[in-house]
Design an enzyme around this catalytic site. Structure first.
Site, mmCIF file in Angstrom:
data_model
loop_
_atom_site.group_PDB
_atom_site.id
_atom_site.type_symbol
_atom_site.label_atom_id
_atom_site.label_comp_id
_atom_site.label_asym_id
_atom_site.label_seq_id
_atom_site.Cartn_x
_atom_site.Cartn_y
_atom_site.Cartn_z
ATOM 1 N N ASP A 299 96.810 -23.779 66.951
ATOM 2 C CA ASP A 299 97.998 -23.959 66.107
ATOM 3 C C ASP A 299 97.791 -23.372 64.722
ATOM 4 O OD1 ASP A 299 98.726 -25.336 68.319
ATOM 5 O OD2 ASP A 299 98.823 -27.311 67.360
ATOM 6 N N GLY B 203 107.167 -33.428 65.312
ATOM 7 C CA GLY B 203 106.847 -34.103 66.567
ATOM 8 C C GLY B 203 107.539 -33.531 67.793
ATOM 9 N N SER C 124 104.491 -28.880 63.631
ATOM 10 C CA SER C 124 104.819 -29.078 62.213
ATOM 11 C C SER C 124 103.556 -29.457 61.446
ATOM 12 C CB SER C 124 105.879 -30.170 62.051
ATOM 13 O OG SER C 124 105.368 -31.443 62.385
HETATM 14 P P1 ADP Z 1 103.831 -31.638 65.780
HETATM 15 O O1 ADP Z 1 102.676 -30.980 65.089
HETATM 16 O O2 ADP Z 1 103.986 -31.213 67.200
HETATM 17 O O3 ADP Z 1 105.118 -31.504 65.032
HETATM 18 P P2 ADP Z 1 102.264 -33.935 65.153
HETATM 19 O O4 ADP Z 1 102.348 -35.362 65.543
HETATM 20 O O5 ADP Z 1 100.994 -33.211 65.384
HETATM 21 O O6 ADP Z 1 103.509 -33.190 65.845
HETATM 22 O O7 ADP Z 1 102.567 -33.781 63.598
HETATM 23 C C1 ADP Z 1 103.718 -34.384 63.039
HETATM 24 C C2 ADP Z 1 103.307 -35.158 61.800
HETATM 25 O O8 ADP Z 1 102.959 -34.243 60.729
HETATM 26 C C3 ADP Z 1 104.437 -35.985 61.232
HETATM 27 O O9 ADP Z 1 104.505 -37.248 61.862
HETATM 28 C C4 ADP Z 1 104.019 -36.114 59.768
HETATM 29 O O10 ADP Z 1 103.008 -37.099 59.627
HETATM 30 C C5 ADP Z 1 103.368 -34.765 59.492
HETATM 31 N N1 ADP Z 1 104.330 -33.812 58.918
HETATM 32 C C6 ADP Z 1 104.645 -32.581 59.397
HETATM 33 N N2 ADP Z 1 105.550 -31.963 58.606
HETATM 34 C C7 ADP Z 1 105.825 -32.810 57.592
HETATM 35 C C8 ADP Z 1 106.685 -32.772 56.435
HETATM 36 N N3 ADP Z 1 107.467 -31.722 56.189
HETATM 37 N N4 ADP Z 1 106.692 -33.834 55.606
HETATM 38 C C9 ADP Z 1 105.930 -34.906 55.864
HETATM 39 N N5 ADP Z 1 105.118 -35.010 56.917
HETATM 40 C C10 ADP Z 1 105.041 -33.989 57.785
HETATM 41 MG MG MG Z 2 100.590 -31.206 65.639
#
Ligand code: ADP
Ligand code: MG
Length: 372
Positions: free
Chosen positions: A157, A107, A112
């Site tokens: 992305d 986030g 991520s």
């Molecule tokens: P960003 O992509 O900028 O980090 P997003 O809101 O698009 O933010 O994505 C983040 C979400 O992706 C997290 O809230 C979770 O649901 C999921 N996520 C990402 N990496 C992981 C992980 N390693 N384990 C569990 N969930 C993950």
């Molecule tokens: Mg994202």
């Protein structure tokens, strides 16, 4: 858990930073992201039934257990939907166990979510011998996020997480999805990119993105072009009287940002990081004044970075919070972080988080015992 056996395949994929090209993907523009060093790893193992089990080191309390027949787009659930969405979009028809370990900060605007989707997609591609190429995987992981999770993200992305190479940025043409690697060897020039995560997300009160996107579309229509990609700066200025003030400003951001990406590519090739910094800062000014998606925290991060020697700085991502980036001499990073933290403190803002990164490799298979 003892019944999680050794994986057959391990795959990993990185998060990303977009150097320049903001809010122009839907205008058929160009973006210039690169992969960061932080990666998400997926360990996969085939099952002999149609069950799916998923767990994540970052979500230690939850082991998700479901089956192929229960996959449902836009269904309930949480983080596991990013993984299930990829199983769904790749049309996997055998059971699988997947363990995730994500080192991309969640986030923080470093994507991520794409790192997670792409690590899983590359792992499934290897495990089930799907022979999908990276462009196909980019479209399928985007489909997972759009149609299964329900987040209307573009293709940037996933493309960069899959196709990036260390020492390069990836120029992505949002009109035809072609990609070109552009040399971006920050390390050799003793530079780094500082990411400043403001940790704030302001709610939009005025319809925000849809209104801005609508302005670009109605401006294009009035000027008789398909998208901002087909619009020259001269045509825009000659058409000013046809447009509302907002249409003109949003279109001016799009047209100048598309031109800035082209300039940035030339400057990267010439290794002119001083001028590149100016272009990055010009992008911020355009996002702040013409597209109007910045906020006090992002402006504070950018202004403080520039006042403390950054070559350039700008907000990144959607805006109204999230992160900013600054192009900084490696030796200045520590002092700059303290200066920004102090500026946030005196303004009464939430303490920011900092990350640094260098352009790194895209997704890859780390271990393959799928044939055993
Ligand atoms: P960003 O992509 O900028 O980090 P997003 O809101 O698009 O933010 O994505 C983040 C979400 O992706 C997290 O809230 C979770 O649901 C999921 N996520 C990402 N990496 C992981 C992980 N390693 N384990 C569990 N969930 C993950
Ligand atoms: Mg994202």
């Amino acid at each position: 858990m003892s019944d999680w056996l050794e994986p057959h395949v391990i795959a990993s994929a990185p998060g990303r930073v977009n150097l320049i090209g903001e809010h122009i993907d839907f205008s058929q523009g160009f973006v210039l992201p690169f992969a960061i060093a932080d990666r998400t790893t997926a360990k996969l193992r085939k099952r002999s039934d149609d069950h799916i089990r998923i767990r994540s080191v970052q979500r230690p309390d939850a082991v998700v257990s479901t089956s192929l027949s229960e996959l449902k787009p836009l269904g309930s659930g949480d983080w596991e939907r990013y993984v299930l969405g990829v199983i769904w979009s790749l049309k996997i028809d055998e059971g699988v166990d997947i363990e995730i370990d994500g080192r991309v900060p969640l986030g923080a605007g470093l994507s991520s979510s794409a790192a997670l989707e792409c690590a899983v997609a590359v792992g499934l591609n290897q495990l089930f011998d799907l022979n999908l190429n990276k462009k196909e995987l980019a479209l399928l992981t985007q489909k997972a996020e759009n149609d299964y999770v329900g987040v209307p993200c573009g293709i940037m992305d996933q493309s960069v997480s899959l196709m990036a190479e260390s020492g390069s940025a990836l120029l992505l043409d949002c009109r035809d999805l072609t990609t070109t690697l552009i040399p971006f060897d920050l390390a050799a020039s003793d530079l780094e990119l500082l990411v400043i995560d403001t940790q704030v997300h302001h709610a939009l009160v005025d319809g925000g993105y849809a209104e801005r996107r609508g302005n670009c579309e109605s401006a294009a229509q009035k000027m008789g072009v398909v998208s901002m990609r087909d619009l020259s700066s001269q045509h825009l200025h000659e058409s000013k009287d046809l447009l509302t003030d907002h249409e003109f400003l949003r279109a001016r951001h799009a047209v100048t940002e598309i031109a800035r990406v082209a300039t940035a590519v030339e400057l990267l090739k010439a290794k002119d990081f001083v001028e590149l910094g100016r272009i990055i800062t010009a992008s911020h000014n355009s996002l702040r004044d013409d597209y109007e998606v910045s906020c006090p925290e992002l402006n504070c991060a950018v202004d403080t970075a520039l006042a403390h020697g950054a070559l350039g700085a700008r907000m990144v991502g959607g805006g109204f919070g999230g992160s900013a980036i600054a192009l900084v001499a490696r030796d200045h990073i520590a002092a700059m972080q303290s200066a920004i933290a102090r500026a946030f403190d005196s303004a009464g803002f939430t303490t920011p988080r900092f990350f640094t990164s260098l352009p790194s490799d895209g997704a890859r298979v780390e271990l393959d015992h799928s044939a055993i």
